[in-house]
Enzyme design. Structure first.
Site, short mmCIF file in Angstrom:
data_model
loop_
_atom_site.label_atom_id
_atom_site.label_comp_id
_atom_site.label_asym_id
_atom_site.label_seq_id
_atom_site.Cartn_x
_atom_site.Cartn_y
_atom_site.Cartn_z
N GLY A 1 15.34 -3.93 -10.57
CA GLY A 1 16.24 -3.82 -11.73
C GLY A 1 15.49 -3.92 -13.04
N GLY B 1 21.49 -7.53 -12.23
CA GLY B 1 20.32 -8.14 -11.59
C GLY B 1 19.02 -7.56 -12.11
N ALA B 2 18.95 -7.40 -13.44
CA ALA B 2 17.81 -6.67 -14.01
C ALA B 2 16.74 -7.59 -14.59
CB ALA B 2 18.30 -5.70 -15.09
N SER C 1 20.50 0.65 0.93
CA SER C 1 19.27 0.46 1.70
C SER C 1 19.34 1.34 2.93
CB SER C 1 19.19 -1.01 2.14
OG SER C 1 18.31 -1.16 3.22
N TYR D 1 23.71 -8.18 5.78
CA TYR D 1 23.04 -7.30 4.81
C TYR D 1 23.29 -5.83 5.16
CZ TYR D 1 19.40 -5.23 1.85
OH TYR D 1 18.73 -4.48 0.92
N1 LIG Z 1 12.95 -4.20 -2.21
C1 LIG Z 1 13.36 -3.42 -1.23
O1 LIG Z 1 12.59 -3.06 -0.32
C2 LIG Z 1 14.76 -2.92 -1.17
C3 LIG Z 1 15.11 -2.05 -0.15
C4 LIG Z 1 16.39 -1.59 -0.07
C5 LIG Z 1 17.32 -1.96 -1.02
N2 LIG Z 1 16.96 -2.82 -1.99
C6 LIG Z 1 17.97 -3.22 -2.96
O2 LIG Z 1 17.45 -3.13 -4.27
C7 LIG Z 1 18.16 -4.04 -5.11
C8 LIG Z 1 17.15 -4.84 -5.92
O3 LIG Z 1 16.39 -5.62 -5.03
P1 LIG Z 1 14.89 -6.09 -5.34
O4 LIG Z 1 14.04 -5.56 -4.26
O5 LIG Z 1 14.55 -5.82 -6.75
O6 LIG Z 1 15.04 -7.65 -5.06
P2 LIG Z 1 14.68 -8.92 -5.97
O7 LIG Z 1 13.35 -8.78 -6.57
O8 LIG Z 1 14.97 -10.09 -5.08
O9 LIG Z 1 15.76 -8.82 -7.14
C9 LIG Z 1 17.12 -9.02 -6.88
C10 LIG Z 1 17.83 -9.12 -8.21
O10 LIG Z 1 19.23 -9.32 -7.95
C11 LIG Z 1 19.65 -10.38 -8.77
N3 LIG Z 1 20.81 -11.07 -8.22
C12 LIG Z 1 20.92 -11.66 -7.01
N4 LIG Z 1 22.14 -12.21 -6.88
C13 LIG Z 1 22.79 -11.97 -8.05
C14 LIG Z 1 24.08 -12.28 -8.55
N5 LIG Z 1 24.96 -12.97 -7.80
N6 LIG Z 1 24.42 -11.86 -9.77
C15 LIG Z 1 23.55 -11.18 -10.54
N7 LIG Z 1 22.31 -10.86 -10.14
C16 LIG Z 1 21.94 -11.26 -8.90
C17 LIG Z 1 18.46 -11.32 -8.88
O11 LIG Z 1 18.63 -12.16 -9.99
P3 LIG Z 1 18.12 -13.69 -10.04
O12 LIG Z 1 16.80 -13.63 -10.74
O13 LIG Z 1 19.20 -14.40 -10.79
O14 LIG Z 1 18.00 -14.18 -8.62
C18 LIG Z 1 17.34 -10.30 -9.06
O15 LIG Z 1 17.26 -9.88 -10.40
C19 LIG Z 1 19.02 -4.89 -4.17
O16 LIG Z 1 20.35 -4.40 -4.17
C20 LIG Z 1 18.40 -4.66 -2.82
O17 LIG Z 1 19.31 -4.85 -1.75
C21 LIG Z 1 15.69 -3.30 -2.11
#
Ligand SMILES: NC(=O)c1ccc[n+]([C@@H]2O[C@H](COP(=O)([O-])OP(=O)(O)OC[C@H]3O[C@@H](n4cnc5c(N)ncnc54)[C@H](OP(=O)(O)O)[C@@H]3O)[C@@H](O)[C@H]2O)c1
Length: 289
Positions: free
Chosen positions: A30, A24-25, A141, A167
């Site tokens: 990512g 998911g980078a 998280s 979640y």
């Molecule tokens: N942001 C926060 O506050 C926060 C807090 C706690 C934990 N996290 C964790 O951090 C991680 C990254 O989140 P983020 O905040 O960067 O969110 P984000 O901006 O929504 O990015 C999520 C990423 O995951 C990818 N993804 C989703 N479903 C997928 C799948 N089935 N196969 C491959 N890739 C997939 C998305 O790709 P697409 O472009 O294809 O959709 C996107 O690149 C997640 O695990 C999230 O739960 C984030």
């Protein structure tokens, strides 16, 4: 909590010669993680759903990137990605995730949110494990602390589906996965580490569609995405003990600089972690006990 004095990406070590997979980078945390690890010399493989978009995202950035198709919620895609891997892999970062999405099933019939955040990454890790030389980083998280697991219904078939509950449970499952994985690695005498990273709350598009009051109420406490990614970068590169939980050092672990924190109590239960492993292996049907 053990605080490090304001560790930033400027403190990353040289990673020349190291190979990293980040799921998911193509955007969000990512992408920042990919950019920073490549900047310090790692060969970074982005496992993504939309390869064209990811190629565009890294175009022109300094470093070595490779973009490969991977939908972590789809077990066939996970198997294809792992099956195509050759050579050593120093570092696997299970970052891909979704939050509070409507109930939906994958092609395998699994709950989509659980499959994305936990089940798929479980299978990916298991399939790549004998190639991994350094560590696996699982992005979880703080919300795992409110997670509740039902091992008789891991995949949300009989319980009422609530996007935020799913979640929280998926992120608790990730914490327990790390605990059991580290136990198994240690028992096998492996030097490979399993490490957890919690980004706090970072302003990415993760919660953009969420109606959750918790997320929206806490927006004033949030990290810039660059800061949120620091926990992942720290967990990926610093000499931390196996099954460390790296998260922001601010109150509640919502924002700040990386620190070694404690996961929630349920995430420290070895018996639950062992039973969860077996239940998940049954669910994905592919991993030897
Ligand atoms: N942001 C926060 O506050 C926060 C807090 C706690 C934990 N996290 C964790 O951090 C991680 C990254 O989140 P983020 O905040 O960067 O969110 P984000 O901006 O929504 O990015 C999520 C990423 O995951 C990818 N993804 C989703 N479903 C997928 C799948 N089935 N196969 C491959 N890739 C997939 C998305 O790709 P697409 O472009 O294809 O959709 C996107 O690149 C997640 O695990 C999230 O739960 C984030």
């Amino acid at each position: 909590m053990t605080s490090m004095p304001s560790w930033t990406a400027a403190d990353l070590p040289d990673l020349t010669g190291r190979t990293v997979v980040i799921t998911g980078a193509g955007r969000g945390l990512g992408l920042i993680t990919a950019r920073e690890l490549a900047r310090v010399g790692a060969r970074v493989v982005l496992g993504v759903r939309d390869t064209g978009k990811a190629r565009g995202a890294v175009a022109g950035l300094p470093g070595t990137f490779e973009v490969r198709p991977l939908d972590v919620s789809d077990l066939a895609s996970v198997r294809a990605f792992a099956g195509a891997w050759s050579g050593d892999l120093d570092l696997l970062i299970n970052n891909a995730g979704v939050m509070d999405i409507p109930a939906a099933r994958t092609a395998d019939g699994l709950d989509l949110q659980t499959a994305t955040n936990y089940t798929g990454p479980f299978l990916l890790t298991a399939l790549l494990l004998d190639r991994i030389t350094d560590r696996v980083v699982h992005v979880t998280s703080e919300l795992h602390k409110q997670g509740r697991l039902d091992l008789t219904d891991l995949d949300w078939r009989t319980r009422k589906h609530n996007g935020m509950q799913v979640y929280r449970a998926s992120k608790l499952a990730v914490v327990l996965f790390s605990l059991e994985l580290q136990r198994r690695l240690t028992a096998a005498g492996s030097p490979v580490r399993s490490v957890l990273a919690s980004p706090g709350i970072a302003r990415t598009s993760l919660a953009a569609h969420s109606r959750s009051n918790v997320v929206n109420r806490l927006r004033f406490l949030t990290n810039a995405p660059e800061r949120g990614a620091l926990s992942i970068l720290y967990a990926a590169t610093q000499d931390v003990p196996g099954n460390s939980y790296v998260g922001p050092d601010g109150p509640g672990g919502f924002r700040g600089f990386p620190a070694l924190r404690k996961p929630g109590k349920a995430g420290l239960d070895p018996a639950l972690a062992g039973r969860l492993w077996d239940a998940t292996a049954d669910l994905v049907g592919a991993v030897a006990r």
